[in-house]
Design a protein around this motif. Structure first.
Motif, mmCIF file in Angstrom:
data_model
loop_
_atom_site.group_PDB
_atom_site.id
_atom_site.type_symbol
_atom_site.label_atom_id
_atom_site.label_comp_id
_atom_site.label_asym_id
_atom_site.label_seq_id
_atom_site.Cartn_x
_atom_site.Cartn_y
_atom_site.Cartn_z
ATOM 1 N N GLU A 90 20.723 -13.817 1.389
ATOM 2 C CA GLU A 90 19.893 -14.805 2.055
ATOM 3 C C GLU A 90 18.784 -15.246 1.112
ATOM 4 O OE1 GLU A 90 16.900 -12.134 4.670
ATOM 5 O OE2 GLU A 90 19.006 -11.982 5.246
ATOM 6 N N ALA A 91 18.230 -16.409 1.380
ATOM 7 C CA ALA A 91 17.197 -16.962 0.504
ATOM 8 C C ALA A 91 15.902 -16.176 0.628
ATOM 9 C CB ALA A 91 16.958 -18.421 0.858
ATOM 10 N N PHE A 92 15.176 -16.079 -0.476
ATOM 11 C CA PHE A 92 13.839 -15.491 -0.472
ATOM 12 C C PHE A 92 12.841 -16.636 -0.364
ATOM 13 C CE2 PHE A 92 15.774 -12.074 -3.383
ATOM 14 C CZ PHE A 92 16.131 -11.295 -2.285
ATOM 15 N N HIS A 93 12.101 -16.673 0.715
ATOM 16 C CA HIS A 93 11.108 -17.717 0.888
ATOM 17 C C HIS A 93 9.891 -17.406 0.016
ATOM 18 C CE1 HIS A 93 13.655 -18.922 4.130
ATOM 19 N NE2 HIS A 93 13.357 -17.885 4.886
ATOM 20 N N MET A 94 9.392 -18.396 -0.698
ATOM 21 C CA MET A 94 8.209 -18.180 -1.530
ATOM 22 C C MET A 94 7.013 -17.756 -0.691
ATOM 23 S SD MET A 94 8.458 -21.200 -4.399
ATOM 24 C CE MET A 94 9.947 -21.392 -5.386
ATOM 25 N N SER A 95 6.952 -18.223 0.544
ATOM 26 C CA SER A 95 5.837 -17.870 1.419
ATOM 27 C C SER A 95 5.868 -16.407 1.846
ATOM 28 C CB SER A 95 5.843 -18.765 2.662
ATOM 29 O OG SER A 95 7.065 -18.631 3.370
ATOM 30 N N ASP A 96 7.014 -15.721 1.656
ATOM 31 C CA ASP A 96 7.091 -14.297 1.993
ATOM 32 C C ASP A 96 6.359 -13.427 0.977
ATOM 33 O OD1 ASP A 96 8.575 -14.873 4.231
ATOM 34 O OD2 ASP A 96 10.512 -14.448 3.283
ATOM 35 N N GLY A 97 6.135 -13.979 -0.216
ATOM 36 C CA GLY A 97 5.443 -13.221 -1.259
ATOM 37 C C GLY A 97 6.259 -12.044 -1.767
ATOM 38 N N PHE A 98 5.562 -11.090 -2.364
ATOM 39 C CA PHE A 98 6.212 -9.903 -2.930
ATOM 40 C C PHE A 98 5.464 -8.645 -2.508
ATOM 41 C CE2 PHE A 98 6.936 -13.235 -6.194
ATOM 42 C CZ PHE A 98 8.319 -13.295 -6.142
ATOM 43 N N GLU A 99 6.199 -7.573 -2.325
ATOM 44 C CA GLU A 99 5.573 -6.261 -2.145
ATOM 45 C C GLU A 99 5.181 -5.766 -3.532
ATOM 46 O OE1 GLU A 99 8.326 -3.776 -0.086
ATOM 47 O OE2 GLU A 99 7.611 -4.445 1.867
ATOM 48 N N SER A 100 3.962 -6.019 -3.919
ATOM 49 C CA SER A 100 3.553 -5.758 -5.294
ATOM 50 C C SER A 100 2.065 -5.480 -5.357
ATOM 51 C CB SER A 100 3.903 -6.979 -6.162
ATOM 52 O OG SER A 100 3.581 -6.769 -7.513
ATOM 53 N N ASN A 101 1.669 -4.699 -6.357
ATOM 54 C CA ASN A 101 0.267 -4.371 -6.596
ATOM 55 C C ASN A 101 -0.053 -4.622 -8.069
ATOM 56 O OD1 ASN A 101 0.183 -3.148 -3.910
ATOM 57 N ND2 ASN A 101 1.227 -1.410 -4.836
ATOM 58 N N GLY A 137 10.759 -4.950 1.890
ATOM 59 C CA GLY A 137 9.870 -4.443 2.937
ATOM 60 C C GLY A 137 10.427 -4.624 4.327
ATOM 61 N N ALA A 138 11.319 -5.642 4.502
ATOM 62 C CA ALA A 138 11.900 -5.871 5.829
ATOM 63 C C ALA A 138 13.064 -4.927 6.103
ATOM 64 C CB ALA A 138 12.364 -7.317 5.942
ATOM 65 N N GLY A 139 13.437 -4.099 5.148
ATOM 66 C CA GLY A 139 14.617 -3.259 5.305
ATOM 67 C C GLY A 139 14.334 -1.779 5.389
ATOM 68 N N LEU A 140 13.137 -1.384 5.850
ATOM 69 C CA LEU A 140 12.814 0.038 5.942
ATOM 70 C C LEU A 140 13.490 0.682 7.149
ATOM 71 C CD1 LEU A 140 9.046 -0.073 4.920
ATOM 72 C CD2 LEU A 140 11.034 0.473 3.501
ATOM 73 N N ARG A 141 13.736 1.961 7.065
ATOM 74 C CA ARG A 141 14.543 2.703 8.037
ATOM 75 C C ARG A 141 14.102 2.497 9.478
ATOM 76 N NH1 ARG A 141 15.191 9.352 8.089
ATOM 77 N NH2 ARG A 141 16.381 9.498 10.061
ATOM 78 N N PRO A 199 0.799 -1.233 0.000
ATOM 79 C CA PRO A 199 0.000 0.000 0.000
ATOM 80 C C PRO A 199 0.828 1.278 0.000
ATOM 81 C CG PRO A 199 -0.120 -1.131 2.122
ATOM 82 C CD PRO A 199 0.537 -2.073 1.182
ATOM 83 N N ASP A 200 2.093 1.190 0.433
ATOM 84 C CA ASP A 200 2.939 2.382 0.457
ATOM 85 C C ASP A 200 3.681 2.608 -0.854
ATOM 86 O OD1 ASP A 200 2.211 2.873 3.103
ATOM 87 O OD2 ASP A 200 3.834 1.628 3.897
ATOM 88 N N SER A 201 3.530 1.686 -1.808
ATOM 89 C CA SER A 201 4.214 1.807 -3.093
ATOM 90 C C SER A 201 3.248 2.322 -4.151
ATOM 91 C CB SER A 201 4.774 0.449 -3.527
ATOM 92 O OG SER A 201 5.286 0.514 -4.847
ATOM 93 N N ASP A 202 3.753 3.173 -5.040
ATOM 94 C CA ASP A 202 2.904 3.653 -6.136
ATOM 95 C C ASP A 202 3.081 2.794 -7.389
ATOM 96 O OD1 ASP A 202 5.375 4.411 -7.133
ATOM 97 O OD2 ASP A 202 4.680 6.364 -7.848
ATOM 98 N N LEU A 222 -5.503 14.687 -8.978
ATOM 99 C CA LEU A 222 -5.112 13.461 -8.281
ATOM 100 C C LEU A 222 -3.593 13.403 -8.111
ATOM 101 C CD1 LEU A 222 -7.425 11.291 -10.509
ATOM 102 C CD2 LEU A 222 -7.824 11.702 -8.078
ATOM 103 N N PRO A 223 -3.060 14.078 -7.092
ATOM 104 C CA PRO A 223 -1.602 14.079 -6.887
ATOM 105 C C PRO A 223 -1.023 12.682 -6.701
ATOM 106 C CG PRO A 223 -2.684 15.728 -5.511
ATOM 107 C CD PRO A 223 -3.767 14.894 -6.100
ATOM 108 N N GLU A 224 -1.757 11.797 -5.999
ATOM 109 C CA GLU A 224 -1.256 10.449 -5.756
ATOM 110 C C GLU A 224 -1.046 9.697 -7.071
ATOM 111 O OE1 GLU A 224 -3.922 8.011 -3.552
ATOM 112 O OE2 GLU A 224 -2.480 6.369 -3.310
ATOM 113 N N ASN A 225 -1.905 9.997 -8.052
ATOM 114 C CA ASN A 225 -1.819 9.337 -9.353
ATOM 115 C C ASN A 225 -1.054 10.144 -10.389
ATOM 116 O OD1 ASN A 225 -5.053 8.758 -8.370
ATOM 117 N ND2 ASN A 225 -3.666 7.031 -8.596
#
Length: 698
Positions: free
Chosen positions: A568-579, A296-300, A121-124, A629-632
């Motif tokens: 490190e390995a990417f687990h398939m169960s972690d999915g993707f940050e994607s829309n 997504g696990a590496g945000l500030r 949701p935080d990605s455009d 629509l600034p977001e878009n």
């Protein structure tokens, strides 16, 4: 000639038909050279969502779509129709008819929202899946993205002679004398539109094929893209092999690579399987990792103590390292020492991450040569480091240190080198059984799709051209099971990229399932029929499942993604940050569009044309005068009387890059856009209507 034979079959007089066949056969024996194939009768597309009415061009749902009728009248659910060729009258129940779009007719497409998934949701960044006949979808994409696509990857039907593809809604089998020319005719139309999408200054077209059509396809590509640099790769996709009766076992297929403008193959850090010389192998390799913690696990906010600046001279040389910034302190408040600039762990989207090690460990690693710097780019300077496991191998003598560079970084002959592979690929992860069929069965247990590509075969070939393009636009208009979108999500996860993918697939039901559905009295267009089509039964479910990390039954997808060189390995169960947005292509009435009655239907097109930033907005209400629509990153003025208010609102949002103005006045439009230098502006509905009226049938 093939078109003549198609027409000849409709001649009712047997004697005349026989005489015509004799003359045609005589003419067909004339010697021809080069790639010569027949331009067949125009393709037709069934439009199941368009209502049948008087004057409609239609076909029977259970017949050939090329067998067309014109509806003369409708009464009590029965349509009186006249055959387009024989002019014979026939009365047919309306429920048994479907409207037909013929090749060359003006079309006015729109995108009907079917579904969406938002796992970031935080990605455009929003990908797009379009359910459609790909010819009409390509016409739409030309309107949206002409000259803007960085990479097209397609895996078209291989024309094996089995029931693997249709022409005019009929399967083309091996006994069809015009099988090859029908396939070439189909491909030529689509490649002609695809060319218009590619960025002429820097882009790539990738086409996979097997031995059935590789010669014809190669000639066609050379003819249509004479300005491109073309290579053909032989890639092993089945290590068990596919047996051919009394022939050698088939192991590989072919990949045509066409580079345009400045496009080049990037050297990549690859496994030993890619090496041209099989003797050039080492048991171990020193592997450098990027210091930025991406994903997504590496945000500030997860590790604020590891958010600190690294300073470089304006020439890109390492200078010093600064103190960590407290959470909430703006990084732009840091003033670098004179003659330097600061590099923070920030991705290409501007999202703040953190470094994998803290400042103290950074300085310790730097003093020992375990930190490495790349060349300065538009995004700063890449910073790499050795993980603790690699450091232990250095200190244990597994890796030999051969010296130090000007930055004090260790040099080792055992370091992983970027490889430029040859034109024969024998990479185990490209096996289509294990990493295509078996992978898909893990994601969609109980469902099948014929010959899905290996995820890594698609990932790797695309990566050679977009590894240096984190914001690349990638298109696949033969999307099939959805491997390309899956691969782009994996690429983005690996390096924090912002690449966007547009996939197009039809919703064809497999031939094996069609018989059972017909026995139930179902026909194409029925909801129960459509839910078993490729797009709805395979492509979209795969997309959702891989993003969420859950299979189609709701269980975690087991296993890890193979990703050479990752920390490190990417687990398939972690999915993707994607829309992803899922649309079905439909067609609008020209008059209704011109009168402004279908703006809400056009909104997804406006969103896509503006770059598909943020969730696709919806237009609600009939008396809206403008939408900012600034977001878009776009705005639309529906009533030019409100331009002063519209302009004032737009000026508040510099992020808005695309502006649509609804007006019939060319002079008025020019006056209104005069203050929007540097932005993309479009006059509606003229821009839309003129595009599809003028650009028809090319």
């Amino acid at each position: 000639m093939a078109a003549i034979h198609d027409l000849l079959a409709q001649v009712q007089d047997e004697a005349l038909r026989a005489r015509l066949e004799q003359e045609i056969n005589r003419l067909s024996k004339t010697k021809k050279f080069g790639l010569v194939f027949e331009e067949h009768l125009p393709e037709c597309t069934p439009l199941y969502d368009i209502p049948v009415k008087r004057g409609s061009t239609v076909a029977k749902k259970t017949g050939a779509v090329s067998e067309m009728y014109e509806v003369n009248s409708i009464k009590d659910g029965i349509a009186t129709c006249y055959h387009k060729v024989t002019e014979e009258k026939e009365e047919i129940p309306v429920d048994e008819l479907v409207c037909v779009a013929q090749f060359g007719e003006p079309i006015y497409p729109y995108l009907k929202p079917i579904d969406s998934i938002c796992n970031a949701p935080d990605s455009d960044l929003w990908h797009t899946l379009i359910e459609a006949d790909n010819y009409h979808a390509l016409q739409l994409l030309e309107y949206l993205y002409a000259g803007k696509v960085d990479c097209i990857y397609i895996d078209p039907p291989y024309n094996t002679g089995a029931r693997d593809w249709k022409y005019n809604n009929d399967y083309v089998d091996g006994a069809d004398a015009y099988r090859h020319s029908k396939w070439l005719s189909m491909m030529k139309k689509r490649l002609g539109l695809a060319r218009k999408l590619l960025n002429p200054s820097n882009s790539v077209l990738i086409v996979t094929i097997d031995e059935k059509e590789y010669l014809h396809l190669g000639c066609l590509l050379e003819e249509m893209f004479s300005d491109a640099r073309m290579q053909m790769i032989s890639s092993v996709i089945s290590f068990k092999g596919s047996s051919r009766k009394y022939q050698f076992t088939r192991l590989d297929e072919y990949i045509y690579i066409l580079e345009f403008g400045d496009a080049l193959v990037n050297r990549l850090p690859l496994s030993d399987e890619w090496r041209i010389n099989p003797d050039d192998k080492r048991a171990t390799h020193l592997t450098w990792k990027y210091l930025i913690r991406s994903g997504g696990a590496g945000l500030r906010e997860r590790s604020p103590g590891n958010f600190y600046p690294i300073f470089f001279t304006n020439e890109g040389k390492y200078y010093d390292v600064g103190e960590p910034l407290p959470l909430g302190e703006d990084r732009n408040s840091i003033i670098p020492p004179e003659g330097t600039f600061a590099v923070f762990p920030v991705d290409t989207q501007g999202r703040e991450h953190y470094w994998n090690i803290n400042k103290e460990k950074f300085l310790d690693y730097k003093s020992k040569g375990y930190i490495k710097f790349g060349r300065r780019t538009a995004n700063g300077v890449p910073v790499m480091f050795l993980t603790s496991g690699e450091i232990k191998k250095v200190e244990d003598g597994v890796y030999k240190i051969d010296g130090y560079d000007e930055n004090g970084t260790i040099i080792s002959e055992d370091e992983v080198r970027d490889i430029m592979p040859g034109t024969q690929w024998r990479v185990t992860t490209h096996d289509a059984t294990r990493h295509g069929t078996d992978l898909l069965s893990k994601i969609l247990p109980g469902r099948s799709f014929p010959y899905p590509k290996s995820l890594y075969a698609v990932h790797d070939v695309i990566n050679f051209f977009v590894t240096d393009k984190p914001d690349a636009l990638i298109v696949d208009f033969f999307a099939g099971s959805g491997t390309t979108l899956h691969a782009v999500n994996l690429l983005n996860k690996e390096d924090g990229g912002h690449r966007r993918c547009i996939c197009v697939t039809n919703n064809e039901v497999s031939s094996s399932e069609q018989d059972g559905l017909k026995e139930q009295g179902l026909v194409p267009g029925d909801p129960e029929w459509e839910k078993y089509g490729i797009a709805r039964y395979i492509t979209w479910p795969r997309t959702c499942c891989t993003i969420l990390g859950k299979d189609s039954k709701g269980n975690d997808i087991k296993g890890d993604y193979y990703s050479f060189g990752q920390e490190e390995a990417f687990h398939m169960s972690d999915g993707f940050e994607s829309n992803v947005m899922y649309y079905k292509l439909g067609f609008l009435d020209k008059t209704s569009v011109a009168l402004g009655r279908q703006l809400s239907e056009l909104f997804p097109l406006l969103w896509l044309k503006a770059g598909a930033h943020g969730p696709c907005p919806q237009l609600e209400g009939d008396k809206i005068h403008m939408k900012v629509l600034p977001e878009n990153q776009f705005a639309i003025l529906m009533d030019e009387k409100y331009f002063p208010e519209f302009d004032a609102e737009v000026q508040k949002h510099p992020e808005i890059q695309t502006i649509y103005i609804v007006t019939d006045s060319e002079a008025g439009y020019r006056e209104m856009i005069s203050g929007y230098s540097g932005k993309d502006t479009f006059q509606l509905y003229r821009d839309y209507l003129d595009n599809f009226r003028i650009n028809t049938g090319r």
